[in-house]
Design a protein around this motif. Structure first.
Motif, PDB file in Angstrom:
ATOM      1  N   THR A 246      32.056  33.325  30.294  1.00 41.82           N
ATOM      2  CA  THR A 246      31.359  34.748  30.787  1.00 41.82           C
ATOM      3  C   THR A 246      30.802  34.718  32.252  1.00 41.82           C
ATOM      4  N   ALA A 247      30.511  33.627  32.751  1.00 42.06           N
ATOM      5  CA  ALA A 247      29.836  33.646  33.933  1.00 42.06           C
ATOM      6  C   ALA A 247      30.855  33.647  34.880  1.00 42.06           C
ATOM      7  N   ALA A 248      32.217  33.007  34.397  1.00 46.04           N
ATOM      8  CA  ALA A 248      33.546  33.034  35.546  1.00 46.04           C
ATOM      9  C   ALA A 248      33.813  34.355  35.702  1.00 46.04           C
ATOM     10  N   LYS A 249      33.745  35.157  34.561  1.00 49.45           N
ATOM     11  CA  LYS A 249      34.488  36.486  34.614  1.00 49.45           C
ATOM     12  C   LYS A 249      33.370  37.112  35.357  1.00 49.45           C
TER      13      LYS A 249
ATOM     14  N   LEU B 222      39.829  44.997  30.248  1.00 52.65           N
ATOM     15  CA  LEU B 222      38.505  45.767  29.479  1.00 52.65           C
ATOM     16  C   LEU B 222      38.579  45.044  28.070  1.00 52.65           C
ATOM     17  N   ARG B 223      39.530  45.046  27.238  1.00 49.66           N
ATOM     18  CA  ARG B 223      39.800  44.416  25.892  1.00 49.66           C
ATOM     19  C   ARG B 223      39.307  42.888  25.572  1.00 49.66           C
ATOM     20  N   GLN B 224      39.456  42.410  27.030  1.00 52.20           N
ATOM     21  CA  GLN B 224      38.874  40.960  26.915  1.00 52.20           C
ATOM     22  C   GLN B 224      37.522  40.742  27.284  1.00 52.20           C
ATOM     23  N   ALA B 225      37.004  41.784  27.722  1.00 57.31           N
ATOM     24  CA  ALA B 225      35.688  41.571  28.357  1.00 57.31           C
ATOM     25  C   ALA B 225      34.550  41.039  27.546  1.00 57.31           C
TER      26      ALA B 225
ATOM     27  N   PRO C 141      28.687  42.717  27.240  1.00 62.43           N
ATOM     28  CA  PRO C 141      28.379  44.193  27.829  1.00 62.43           C
ATOM     29  C   PRO C 141      28.125  44.255  29.288  1.00 62.43           C
ATOM     30  N   LYS C 142      27.653  43.042  29.761  1.00 63.66           N
ATOM     31  CA  LYS C 142      27.767  42.904  31.082  1.00 63.66           C
ATOM     32  C   LYS C 142      28.945  42.639  31.865  1.00 63.66           C
ATOM     33  N   VAL C 143      29.774  41.997  31.322  1.00 62.15           N
ATOM     34  CA  VAL C 143      31.430  42.000  31.774  1.00 62.15           C
ATOM     35  C   VAL C 143      31.893  43.360  31.818  1.00 62.15           C
ATOM     36  N   GLN C 144      31.886  43.974  30.777  1.00 64.90           N
ATOM     37  CA  GLN C 144      32.234  45.326  30.901  1.00 64.90           C
ATOM     38  C   GLN C 144      31.853  46.364  31.806  1.00 64.90           C
ATOM     39  N   ASP C 145      30.280  46.197  31.590  1.00 61.48           N
ATOM     40  CA  ASP C 145      29.805  46.937  32.714  1.00 61.48           C
ATOM     41  C   ASP C 145      30.188  46.823  34.344  1.00 61.48           C
ATOM     42  N   TRP C 146      30.425  45.374  34.885  1.00 56.14           N
ATOM     43  CA  TRP C 146      30.527  45.106  36.083  1.00 56.14           C
ATOM     44  C   TRP C 146      32.039  45.444  36.215  1.00 56.14           C
ATOM     45  N   LEU C 147      32.987  45.209  35.154  1.00 52.58           N
ATOM     46  CA  LEU C 147      34.311  45.647  35.079  1.00 52.58           C
ATOM     47  C   LEU C 147      34.513  47.160  35.423  1.00 52.58           C
TER      48      LEU C 147
ATOM     49  N   ASP D  23      40.208  56.131  22.931  1.00 56.59           N
ATOM     50  CA  ASP D  23      40.530  54.935  22.101  1.00 56.59           C
ATOM     51  C   ASP D  23      39.777  54.754  20.714  1.00 56.59           C
ATOM     52  N   PRO D  24      40.413  54.435  19.843  1.00 57.34           N
ATOM     53  CA  PRO D  24      39.616  54.051  18.595  1.00 57.34           C
ATOM     54  C   PRO D  24      38.592  52.910  18.611  1.00 57.34           C
ATOM     55  N   ASP D  25      38.968  52.099  19.241  1.00 56.81           N
ATOM     56  CA  ASP D  25      37.820  51.134  19.630  1.00 56.81           C
ATOM     57  C   ASP D  25      36.668  51.559  20.395  1.00 56.81           C
ATOM     58  N   PRO D  26      35.483  51.514  19.513  1.00 58.29           N
ATOM     59  CA  PRO D  26      34.159  52.244  20.028  1.00 58.29           C
ATOM     60  C   PRO D  26      33.769  51.609  21.435  1.00 58.29           C
ATOM     61  N   VAL D  27      34.133  50.102  21.597  1.00 60.27           N
ATOM     62  CA  VAL D  27      33.741  49.494  22.765  1.00 60.27           C
ATOM     63  C   VAL D  27      34.655  50.139  24.189  1.00 60.27           C
ATOM     64  N   VAL D  28      35.990  50.141  23.701  1.00 61.34           N
ATOM     65  CA  VAL D  28      36.748  50.823  24.941  1.00 61.34           C
ATOM     66  C   VAL D  28      36.259  52.049  25.163  1.00 61.34           C
ATOM     67  N   ALA D  29      36.316  52.911  24.272  1.00 62.52           N
ATOM     68  CA  ALA D  29      35.698  54.353  24.245  1.00 62.52           C
ATOM     69  C   ALA D  29      34.489  54.548  25.193  1.00 62.52           C
ATOM     70  N   SER D  30      33.581  53.474  24.892  1.00 60.43           N
ATOM     71  CA  SER D  30      32.172  53.509  25.818  1.00 60.43           C
ATOM     72  C   SER D  30      32.672  53.512  27.326  1.00 60.43           C
ATOM     73  N   ALA D  31      33.666  52.609  27.742  1.00 62.47           N
ATOM     74  CA  ALA D  31      33.982  52.376  29.232  1.00 62.47           C
ATOM     75  C   ALA D  31      34.596  53.862  29.550  1.00 62.47           C
ATOM     76  N   GLY D  32      35.339  54.578  28.693  1.00 58.34           N
ATOM     77  CA  GLY D  32      35.884  55.787  29.005  1.00 58.34           C
ATOM     78  C   GLY D  32      34.758  56.770  29.243  1.00 58.34           C
TER      79      GLY D  32
END
Length: 223
Positions: A62-65, A86-89, A92-98, A119-128
């Protein structure tokens, strides 16, 4: 040389690991123990290095990401690369920064916004939804704000945590930025009561949409 550099940077990240920072971060779902100010200082020293960023991302640490996202070249990613990232993020912090540091500066941002929101994945949808919130604030032309409010009204209460948070932010942003939709946005928030009891420190704005909207509008008008 790249191998040594990667190894050196990974070793430096390991040296920055702090158990207390990890404890705090893990409460927010982030599995790393590196102080973000120190991480940013390291990124500043390394400057932009796309190749190194890609290799850091591949370590799956995570820190490297997070470091990778600070030293990469946002415009050089293809649409599908960002979708995979995004799917590898994971956290929350990695997704947010990405989303904030890379996707928003990438030419494929609008295609990704549309694809991820559905997207059916709610985490992916949250990025949208996070990207939609950005457009509500900065480039609302062409957005169907009434349609967005319809979706939020129907789906907000039952949405999983991260998706609910992102949709709620969009609801508040519509109410803050668009006076003609403000009464409806506040009404939706009042009826759904989402995040009404969220613990909010003193002097911080509550994420409960009606409170958030009223407070930000009050500040904008300097009251």
């Amino acid at each position: 040389m790249a191998e040594t550099t990667l190894a050196e940077v990974v070793a430096e990240l390991a040296a920055l690991e702090d158990p207390r920072a990890r404890e705090v971060n893990e409460k927010h779902g982030d599995d790393h123990g590196v102080n973000l100010t120190k991480l940013r200082a390291l990124a500043k020293r390394l400057k932009t290095q796309q190749e190194l960023a890609l290799r850091l991302w591949e370590t799956d640490d995570t820190a490297a990401k997070l470091l990778a996202l600070l030293i990469c070249r946002p415009k050089s990613f293809e649409r599908d690369e960002l979708d995979v990232m995004l799917r590898q993020a994971r956290t929350p912090k990695v997704q947010d920064w990405l989303v904030n540091y890379v996707v928003k500066k990438n030419p494929h941002v609008e295609e990704l916004r549309l694809a991820w929101s559905a997207d059916p994945d709610p985490v992916v949808a949250s990025a949208g939804w996070a990207l939609t919130t950005e457009r509500v604030a900065k480039k609302p032309e062409g957005l169907d704000l009434t349609g967005l409010l319809d979706v939020i009204e129907t789906e907000l209460r039952g949405a999983p945590d991260r998706l609910q948070w992102a949709m709620n932010h969009c609801l508040a942003q519509i109410g803050i930025e668009h006076a003609e939709h403000r009464a409806r946005a506040i009404d939706i928030g009042e009826r759904l009561q989402v995040l009404k009891d969220y613990p909010t420190p003193p002097n911080c704005t509550s994420p409960f949409a009606p409170s958030w909207i009223n407070e930000m509008v009050r500040r904008q008008h300097g009251e």
